[in-house]
Design an enzyme around this catalytic site. Structure first.
Site, mmCIF file in Angstrom:
data_model
loop_
_atom_site.group_PDB
_atom_site.id
_atom_site.type_symbol
_atom_site.label_atom_id
_atom_site.label_comp_id
_atom_site.label_asym_id
_atom_site.label_seq_id
_atom_site.Cartn_x
_atom_site.Cartn_y
_atom_site.Cartn_z
ATOM 1 N N ASP A 74 0.800 -1.210 0.000
ATOM 2 C CA ASP A 74 0.000 0.000 0.000
ATOM 3 C C ASP A 74 0.829 1.252 0.000
ATOM 4 O O ASP A 74 1.909 1.303 0.556
ATOM 5 C CB ASP A 74 -1.025 -0.040 1.120
ATOM 6 N N SER A 75 0.297 2.223 -0.674
ATOM 7 C CA SER A 75 1.141 3.343 -1.041
ATOM 8 C C SER A 75 1.114 4.508 -0.065
ATOM 9 O O SER A 75 1.731 5.520 -0.321
ATOM 10 C CB SER A 75 0.765 3.820 -2.439
ATOM 11 N N GLY A 76 0.437 4.358 1.081
ATOM 12 C CA GLY A 76 0.510 5.382 2.106
ATOM 13 C C GLY A 76 0.312 6.785 1.568
ATOM 14 O O GLY A 76 -0.710 7.096 0.992
ATOM 15 N N GLY A 77 1.288 7.597 1.759
ATOM 16 C CA GLY A 77 1.163 8.992 1.357
ATOM 17 C C GLY A 77 1.570 9.253 -0.070
ATOM 18 O O GLY A 77 1.660 10.403 -0.481
ATOM 19 N N PHE A 78 1.824 8.172 -0.817
ATOM 20 C CA PHE A 78 2.407 8.308 -2.145
ATOM 21 C C PHE A 78 1.722 9.336 -3.023
ATOM 22 O O PHE A 78 2.348 10.148 -3.661
ATOM 23 C CB PHE A 78 2.432 6.953 -2.838
ATOM 24 N N ASP B 54 4.436 10.094 4.427
ATOM 25 C CA ASP B 54 5.531 11.057 4.332
ATOM 26 C C ASP B 54 4.993 12.408 3.906
ATOM 27 O O ASP B 54 3.879 12.514 3.402
ATOM 28 C CB ASP B 54 6.623 10.568 3.378
ATOM 29 N N GLN C 69 13.285 11.188 1.831
ATOM 30 C CA GLN C 69 12.952 12.451 1.161
ATOM 31 C C GLN C 69 14.207 13.330 1.130
ATOM 32 O O GLN C 69 15.298 12.851 1.348
ATOM 33 C CB GLN C 69 11.796 13.135 1.897
ATOM 34 N N GLY D 111 10.108 11.238 -3.508
ATOM 35 C CA GLY D 111 10.318 12.632 -3.877
ATOM 36 C C GLY D 111 11.025 12.853 -5.195
ATOM 37 O O GLY D 111 11.465 13.962 -5.491
ATOM 38 N N ASP E 280 7.550 1.135 -9.219
ATOM 39 C CA ASP E 280 6.129 1.204 -9.537
ATOM 40 C C ASP E 280 5.926 2.425 -10.406
ATOM 41 O O ASP E 280 6.705 3.371 -10.352
ATOM 42 C CB ASP E 280 5.279 1.387 -8.276
ATOM 43 N N CYS F 100 6.349 -11.763 -27.683
ATOM 44 C CA CYS F 100 5.578 -11.633 -26.435
ATOM 45 C C CYS F 100 4.562 -12.758 -26.312
ATOM 46 O O CYS F 100 3.843 -13.070 -27.262
ATOM 47 C CB CYS F 100 4.880 -10.273 -26.401
ATOM 48 N N CYS G 182 2.025 -12.761 -24.153
ATOM 49 C CA CYS G 182 0.825 -12.308 -23.448
ATOM 50 C C CYS G 182 -0.439 -12.659 -24.248
ATOM 51 O O CYS G 182 -0.377 -12.883 -25.446
ATOM 52 C CB CYS G 182 0.896 -10.803 -23.163
ATOM 53 N N CYS H 79 -0.973 -10.592 -27.500
ATOM 54 C CA CYS H 79 -0.108 -10.926 -28.636
ATOM 55 C C CYS H 79 -0.396 -12.316 -29.189
ATOM 56 O O CYS H 79 -0.157 -12.582 -30.362
ATOM 57 C CB CYS H 79 1.359 -10.791 -28.233
ATOM 58 N N HIS I 16 -0.905 -6.177 -22.478
ATOM 59 C CA HIS I 16 0.404 -6.318 -23.124
ATOM 60 C C HIS I 16 1.475 -5.470 -22.434
ATOM 61 O O HIS I 16 2.593 -5.940 -22.210
ATOM 62 C CB HIS I 16 0.340 -5.945 -24.612
HETATM 63 ZN ZN LIG Z 1 2.091 -8.883 -25.652
#
Ligand SMILES: [Zn+2]
Length: 396
Positions: free
Chosen positions: A98-102, A152, A195, A222, A272, A310, A312, A315, A341
């Site tokens: 989880d990204s908190g204060g992101f 943060d 930071q 940051g 990410d 690929c 996937c 594809c 993809h």
């Molecule tokens: Zn693909």
């Protein structure tokens, strides 16, 4: 050379004999994640355009949740659903973080930061919400994610002056409040977020203070907010120089293929970014030579898949011409196919990076990657050449 440690998120692995790149295994309560790893970003417990089952099918073992979105829903409901993993309705091998204060940066216009926390208005009902370090940990404890992020104080990466220093010191104080508030330290790994903006003195100070705390992992925050690439890579390499080797390093908000390759060389393990899914919505498909703008006329009669190499589902089943037609008819399925993809592309890139580190040929991989991406290493961006040179990978 391998490393081990007893903390819940301990990582160990192999180092590239030349650069700072490492291939590790992140041991989390719900299983193990091989790094370097790219984590797609999800909202509301599912990925935009992709279901959790599809992500699982692509081999994705870790993705980002979103405290802010999930957190404005009743926490008790989430607990009933079995935490974030239950909410995503996928198997237990799947990890969330989880990204908190992101995403506070994107909220800054509507939010107010005080020592207490971040105050903002709920987009659901307009109610005022105070997200304090304690509240952010409480929500993440309820969600049950394997990794949680400290709250943060995020300022724009291009900002300079006393506000950057204030935010850095406040982030350290908030880290201590988050550590104290964590009710499940044995099951949930709280990451600190470094930071300090683009100021080497401030960033070093933050590194010095935060690494005194026994947290299971560190994020480099940051950055990726509009600063120059020269400033960016210098802050990344400064950070990895001072972070403990035995703990995971998560570089937030980085997702361009070139940036991923360079930042792995600089010693980062986790990444990410919304880029691969966001760009898919404009019909842009990621390939080893850059991207294909599938709406362009040149693809109208192109009956090859996006990428012949690929594996996937997109594809395997669809041609560029078919996707071109779908995109022009504003069919949302097209966005879904391209998103699938693009996530597959990111995951495959990270797999290839990891394999090359394990097989002790990462420098050759980097040179081949740049040659394919830019046609000629001479066209590789200067900052990337300089960054790679700094860790012993000359491109020419
Ligand atoms: Zn693909």
């Amino acid at each position: 050379r391998c490393h081990g440690s007893g903390t819940p998120s301990a990582s160990y692995g192999c180092h590239c004999g030349r650069s700072k790149a490492r291939a590790c295994e992140l041991r989390l309560p719900h299983g193990t994640v091989a790094t370097p790893v790219f984590m797609p970003v999800g909202t509301q417990g599912t990925m935009k355009g992709v279901t959790a089952a599809q992500l699982d099918g692509l081999g994705c073992r870790i993705c980002l949740g979103n405290t802010y979105h999930l957190g404005t829903r009743p926490v008790s409901l989430i607990q009933k659903a079995g935490g974030c993993i239950g909410l995503l309705n996928v198997n237990r091998e799947y990890h969330s973080q989880d990204s908190g204060g992101f995403q506070m940066v994107s909220l800054l216009a509507l939010s107010e930061v005080t020592e207490e926390g971040v105050r903002f208005h709920s987009p659901y009902d307009g109610a005022e919400i105070l997200l304090s370090p304690e509240k952010s940990v409480e929500i993440q404890n309820a969600l049950g994610s394997d990794i949680m992020m400290q709250l943060d104080d995020v300022v724009s990466s291009t900002l300079t002056g006393s506000r950057v220093e204030e935010a850095m010191h406040r982030s350290i104080r908030w880290l201590d409040r988050c550590i104290s508030a964590n009710r499940r330290p044995d099951q949930q790994n709280l990451f600190a977020i470094i930071q300090g903006g683009l100021d080497p003195v401030l960033r070093s100070k933050c590194l010095e203070e935060m690494t005194k705390r026994d947290v299971p992992g560190f994020a480099i925050g940051g950055l990726s907010g509009g600063e120059s690439k020269e400033q960016f890579w210098k802050m990344v390499t400064l950070s990895t120089d001072h972070l403990p080797r035995e703990k995971p390093r998560y570089l937030m908000g980085v997702g361009y293929a070139t940036d991923l390759v360079v930042c792995v060389a600089l010693g980062c393990d986790m990444f990410d970014c919304v880029f691969p899914t966001r760009t898919a919505r404009f019909g842009s498909a990621l390939v080893p030579t850059g991207n294909l703008q599938l709406k362009k006329k040149q693809f109208a009669k192109d009956f090859r898949p996006i990428d012949e190499a690929c594996m996937c589902p997109t594809c395997q089943r669809h041609t560029r011409a078919f996707l071109h037609v779908l995109l022009h008819s504003n069919n949302t399925a097209a966005l879904h196919h391209v998103t699938v993809h693009n996530i597959a592309y990111q995951l495959r890139l990270m797999d290839a990076i990891r394999t090359s580190i394990v097989e002790h040929r990462f420098p050759d991989f980097v040179r081949d990657f740049m040659k394919t991406m830019y046609g000629d290493v001479g066209r590789c961006p200067g900052w990337a050449v300089e960054a790679l040179q700094s860790v012993g990978i000359p491109l020419s």
